[in-house]
Design a protein around this motif. Structure first.
Motif, short mmCIF file in Angstrom:
data_model
loop_
_atom_site.label_atom_id
_atom_site.label_comp_id
_atom_site.label_asym_id
_atom_site.label_seq_id
_atom_site.Cartn_x
_atom_site.Cartn_y
_atom_site.Cartn_z
N PHE A 58 20.10 8.10 -2.24
CA PHE A 58 19.91 8.97 -1.08
C PHE A 58 18.43 9.06 -0.71
N THR B 283 17.73 5.94 1.15
CA THR B 283 18.32 5.91 2.49
C THR B 283 17.46 6.70 3.47
N ARG B 284 16.88 7.80 2.96
CA ARG B 284 16.00 8.57 3.83
C ARG B 284 14.66 7.85 4.08
N GLY B 285 14.35 6.84 3.28
CA GLY B 285 13.11 6.09 3.50
C GLY B 285 11.99 6.43 2.54
N VAL B 286 12.26 7.18 1.47
CA VAL B 286 11.20 7.54 0.53
C VAL B 286 10.70 6.28 -0.19
N PHE C 259 9.78 13.83 4.25
CA PHE C 259 10.44 13.76 2.94
C PHE C 259 10.40 15.08 2.17
N ASP D 29 11.76 17.91 2.23
CA ASP D 29 12.98 18.63 1.82
C ASP D 29 13.67 17.94 0.66
N LEU D 30 13.24 16.73 0.29
CA LEU D 30 13.90 16.03 -0.81
C LEU D 30 13.31 16.37 -2.17
N PRO E 14 13.38 19.08 -4.05
CA PRO E 14 14.31 19.66 -5.04
C PRO E 14 15.21 18.60 -5.70
N LEU E 15 15.57 17.58 -4.93
CA LEU E 15 16.39 16.51 -5.51
C LEU E 15 15.60 15.77 -6.60
N VAL F 104 13.44 17.11 -8.51
CA VAL F 104 13.45 17.97 -9.70
C VAL F 104 14.76 17.76 -10.46
N PHE F 105 15.87 17.69 -9.72
CA PHE F 105 17.17 17.46 -10.36
C PHE F 105 17.17 16.13 -11.11
N PHE G 102 15.29 16.52 -14.35
CA PHE G 102 16.09 17.19 -15.38
C PHE G 102 17.06 16.21 -16.02
#
Lengths: 632, 296
Positions: A521, A524-527, A540, A542-543, A545-546, A548-549, A552
């Motif tokens: 993902f 797909t967003r281009g990161v 980018f 808003d991504l 938090p992802l 961080v997940f 973990f």
């Protein structure tokens, strides 16, 4: 001195185990580097209040935060270590050396000296790589692809002819001494204190010479990296020659080509790939080293500025894309070097625990042959957006699409092998099944990247990171775990613990998917990949938090390896004694050899009557019919 | 440390918005491949899981089937994927070719711009009223008799007139102070180029017209990528690349009023800071803009 004889043995089983231990140590290192990266990516700023635990203070980083150049070095080393010092040495080095003679009924490899030499040279190459961060110019910075002209620049404050600090010198010296000892002990195989001291003296002298030459060639992290890849390339070619000659010439009586287990076939194809592709990499590395020393300009153009300064000593006229072509001409086949042996071993393991012959044995062999052949015609799919003629991309897109056909054949045949089986869920089997599932994801995401228009959006993003990790971790590493659980009894004469193995498997499998699936993902967003910090970029932000997940999950994945380490080390000492054939397997290494095999491998010369996968053959009462059993 | 799932789920996981003419074809292909691969994935996993459950070893199940394969099945699962992949290849090729048909140079209304990467900034050079770009990235060499601009620099007519040991340093100073982009000042096509404030400025292009971005680099390989325009190409030192696209929407609504230009090829320590702004304006605003009118 007999201890030295044992360590520096040329016996293929010792060499294989040497590779296994070395590869697993490097795996721990590469995994640790990945943890550092992930920690940083989750909390990239000092203001996040999450300084790197321990390492941050140890390295005296400002605010405990990894600096950008260290980040670049970390991912460069992570990839290099994992590819060249973990996956290739483990799959091809450890299992190639250990399994090939045992599986084809040979008492040794064709060139035992070459086999041992490749092990000790790989160690030297690894030490040269790890010496890099300790050099005045700092660690490697150009990624595992080492694209010039970035890689042709010099580390800050370093120049050719600088002498090394004591730490890297000692690291390389130890490995060089080991290589020297291996050569002298095996070239002048005499016993007694006097000859031992002579051997040691010659080895020390040789090590001294090697260190001097290496110091002269590598003066910063990047040149150490080039030299390391050159050395490890030579080592893998030595190994490949050995495997090819062994498989072609030392098969026992009755062992025709179409009675070879698929793992041996896969190692044969991997050896062909290594033999034909690696010299191109070695050539590219020599050219890069010469450019680095400013004695040539293969890849450097005229009017080239580095750090806003001209370089009159660079004659110019070079072309950066040449490096990319040479590098990928090796590195794409190298992906198949890293996956084919896993294909073969997983085929063996699936068949054993499904108690059923491999479905479509010949189709499997032809599919691997097709992958080997096509593998040489797809390299430029790494370069669709590199500035090469975009229409040339079409050719490589089509060849890349079509390499999915033989890969698909393999997947469908694995399903065919499982279907109608009598499936026993051991730790090895779980890992082999996971291999199939995860390789399917890695293969399918490859179709996105093979399509030139879609690639234009996804290239060099996290989508690629997800893709390669599904292939190389989900594929190769899970295949390797399966292989280790499966052949551990044969290697060490003891069983691994099944319960710990299953804990390790399920924790790894879940955590692995939590780490790498979300990266699709991000991509797909281009990161972009190799990015120190995305949290400042409006598109980018808003991504984060992802991220961080993912971090973990990455730490869960790291912790999930602890049961494996405990299991591996504990079983070496306390493991249940293994019988010669604990899994009821048909192939030669289990039926005719003890666990662990004797020096000569087999008590009597091996003899083969049939194919390798006769499970549940109605001719016999038991559910397996060994290759070497004669039926009246 | 706080741990919250909501912001993860709130972020978009899909392709970002597309504001280029060719991008919809690219995205369509992405979606098509996604459906095909999801279908194959589901099919394979249904078979795999069914097999694992139905054919597991359990009390009463002692024998497995004894078969070595089936040639019809082999042919079936060779041909079906081959057909699917042929279709995907053909569609990819078609989309790719129609995108590159845009490359025909010399279309009258195309906007040209030269983008030169350097660690860690983009230079943006506009061609001026004649629409033609001059030559760049030609730096003085230590044997040159004259400085490129014909003026005296550091009390000499050219690097060659300086003592040997001072030449290199003088050239570096000349590059830094006078001509950072190595412009060829004798090239007649380039006399009206707008190049003096090129460093790190906005790349301004009009909406609805074809944009030709010429890509070059001063030092290392960079990558000019605009995710919202679905374009991406490396800049190779020593060569000039060409990237074309047609924006379909002005960027005024975006955060910051511009689309992000991201460097997607590792270019050194500051790689992650190398960003640019693509400002898409309407045609009238573009015609009024200073850089179209500028004369040297």
């Amino acid at each position: 001195m007999s201890i030295f004889r044992a360590i520096f043995s040329t016996d293929h089983k010792s060499v294989g185990k040497g590779y296994l231990f070395m590869g697993l140590l490097f795996f721990a290192l590469g995994g640790g580097l990945a943890m550092l990266m992930r920690w940083h990516l989750a909390w990239p700023k000092v203001t996040d209040g999450m300084p790197m635990p321990m390492v941050g203070r140890l390295m005296n980083w400002p605010g405990g935060q990894m600096p950008p150049d260290t980040y670049n070095a970390t991912f460069s080393l992570h990839a290099t270590v994992m590819i060249f010092f973990v996956i290739i040495p483990l799959l091809v080095g450890a299992f190639g050396n250990f399994l090939i003679p045992l599986k084809i009924g040979a008492t040794r490899t064709a060139f035992p000296l070459l086999g041992g030499l490749s092990l000790w040279l790989t160690l030297l190459a690894g030490m040269v790589l790890l010496a890099g961060p300790f050099l005045p110019g700092g660690a490697v910075w150009a990624g595992w692809t080492g694209y010039p002209p970035l890689s042709a620049m010099w580390g800050a404050g370093s120049s050719p002819g600088m002498s090394w600090p004591i730490v890297p010198r000692a690291m390389v010296a130890v490995a060089a001494l080991a290589l020297g000892m291996f050569v002298t002990l095996n070239m002048f195989p005499r016993d007694g204190w006097f000859s031992f001291i002579t051997q040691l003296a010659i080895a020390t002298l040789a090590a001294f010479g090697m260190v001097m030459v290496i110091e002269r060639i590598a003066f910063d992290g990047q040149s150490a990296w080039f030299l390391s890849l050159l050395l490890v390339g030579i080592a893998t070619v030595m190994g490949a020659i050995n495997y090819l000659a062994t498989i072609l010439k030392l098969r026992c009586e009755g062992m025709t080509f179409f009675r070879l287990p698929l793992s041996v076939w896969s190692l044969l194809f991997a050896a062909i790939l290594v033999l034909l592709a690696t010299p191109v990499l070695s050539g590219a590395m020599v050219m890069n080293l010469m450019d680095h020393h400013r004695v040539s300009s293969f890849f450097l153009p005229a009017n080239w500025l580095a750090e806003s300064r001209i370089h009159p000593e660079v004659t110019g006229g070079g072309y950066g894309l040449l490096h990319q072509h040479l590098f990928w001409f090796y590195s794409h086949p190298a992906v198949y070097v890293m996956i084919l042996p896993a294909f073969g071993m997983v085929s063996d393991i699936l068949s054993v625990f499904a108690r059923k012959p491999v479905f479509g044995y010949r189709a499997m062999v032809y599919a691997m042959a097709a992958i080997t052949f096509l593998g040489f015609f797809v390299w430029a799919h790494h370069m669709f957006n590199s500035g090469m003629n975009p229409l040339l991309g079409t050719t490589f897109a089509i060849s890349t699409m079509f390499i999915a056909v033989p890969s698909g054949i393999k997947v469908f045949n694995w399903l065919g092998t499982l279907w109608g089986g009598n499936i026993h869920f051991t730790a090895a089997m779980w890992n082999a099944i996971a291999f199939v599932s995860l390789f399917v994801i890695g293969g399918l995401s490859g179709i996105f990247l093979a399509s030139t228009p879609v690639n234009m959006h996804l290239h060099d993003t996290y989508f690629v990171v997800a893709h390669i990790h599904y292939v190389l971790f989900g594929g190769s590493m899970f295949g390797l775990f399966a292989a280790i659980y499966f052949w551990f009894p044969k290697m060490f004469g003891r069983m691994m613990n099944e319960a710990l193995g299953k804990i390790h498997f399920f924790a790894s499998f879940i955590a692995f998917n939590c780490v790498f699936f979300p990266m699709h993902f991000l991509g797909t967003r281009g990161v972009p990949r190799r990015f120190y910090d995305i949290s400042d970029i409006a598109s980018f932000k808003d991504l984060q938090p992802l991220n961080v997940f993912i971090t973990f999950s990455a730490f869960v994945l790291g912790i999930a390896q602890i049961p494996f380490v405990l299991n591996f080390l504990g079983s070496l000492i306390w493991g249940r004694r293994a019988t010669a054939n604990p899994w009821n397997v048909t192939t030669l290494e289990w039926t005719d050899a003890a666990s662990p095999p004797a020096v000569t491998n087999f008590e009597n010369p091996a003899l083969v009557y049939r194919g390798p996968y006769e499970y549940n053959n109605p001719l016999v009462e038991e559910d397996f019919l060994p290759q070497s059993r004669l039926i009246k | 440390m706080k741990w919250d799932v909501a912001p993860i789920l709130a972020s978009s996981w899909w392709l970002p918005a597309n504001h280029s003419e060719h991008g919809s074809g690219f995205d369509g292909l992405f979606t098509l491949i996604l459906w095909i691969t999801v279908g194959i994935f589901v099919l394979i996993h249904i078979v795999l899981l069914t097999s694992l459950i139905r054919h597991r070893n359990r009390p009463g199940r002692t024998k497995a089937w004894f078969i070595h394969g089936n040639n019809r099945l082999e042919i079936f699962w060779t041909i079906i994927p081959a057909i699917i992949l042929t279709v995907v290849s053909l569609l990819s090729t078609r989309v790719w070719q129609s995108y590159h048909a845009m490359r025909d140079i010399g279309q009258p209304d195309a906007v040209r711009v030269l983008v030169i990467g350097q660690q860690f900034k983009w230079n943006v050079i506009y061609p001026g009223p004649d629409g033609q770009l001059g030559r760049y990235l030609l730096y003085p060499s230590t044997t040159d008799e004259r400085w490129p601009d014909g003026q005296r620099f550091r009390g000499s007519n050219g690097p060659a007139a300086l003592p040997q040991e001072k030449r290199e340093e003088a050239i570096n100073a000349y590059i830094e102070q006078i001509n950072p982009l190595g412009k060829d000042l004798t090239d007649p096509l380039g006399t009206d180029d707008d190049w003096r404030n090129a460093l790190a400025r906005d790349l301004v292009v009009p909406v609805g017209r074809r944009v030709e971005v010429y890509l070059a680099s001063r030092d290392v390989i960079h990558d000019f990528a605009v995710p919202l325009m679905r374009v991406k190409m490396d800049t190779i030192p020593g060569t000039i690349g060409l990237l074309t696209f047609m924006p379909t929407k002005i960027s005024a609504d975006e955060p910051g009023g511009a689309y992000d230009i991201v460097c997607e090829e590792l270019c050194g320590t500051g790689h992650y800071t190398m960003r640019g702004r693509l400002v898409v304006v309407d045609n009238a605003a573009y015609e009024r803009a200073e850089h179209v009118m500028v004369t040297p």
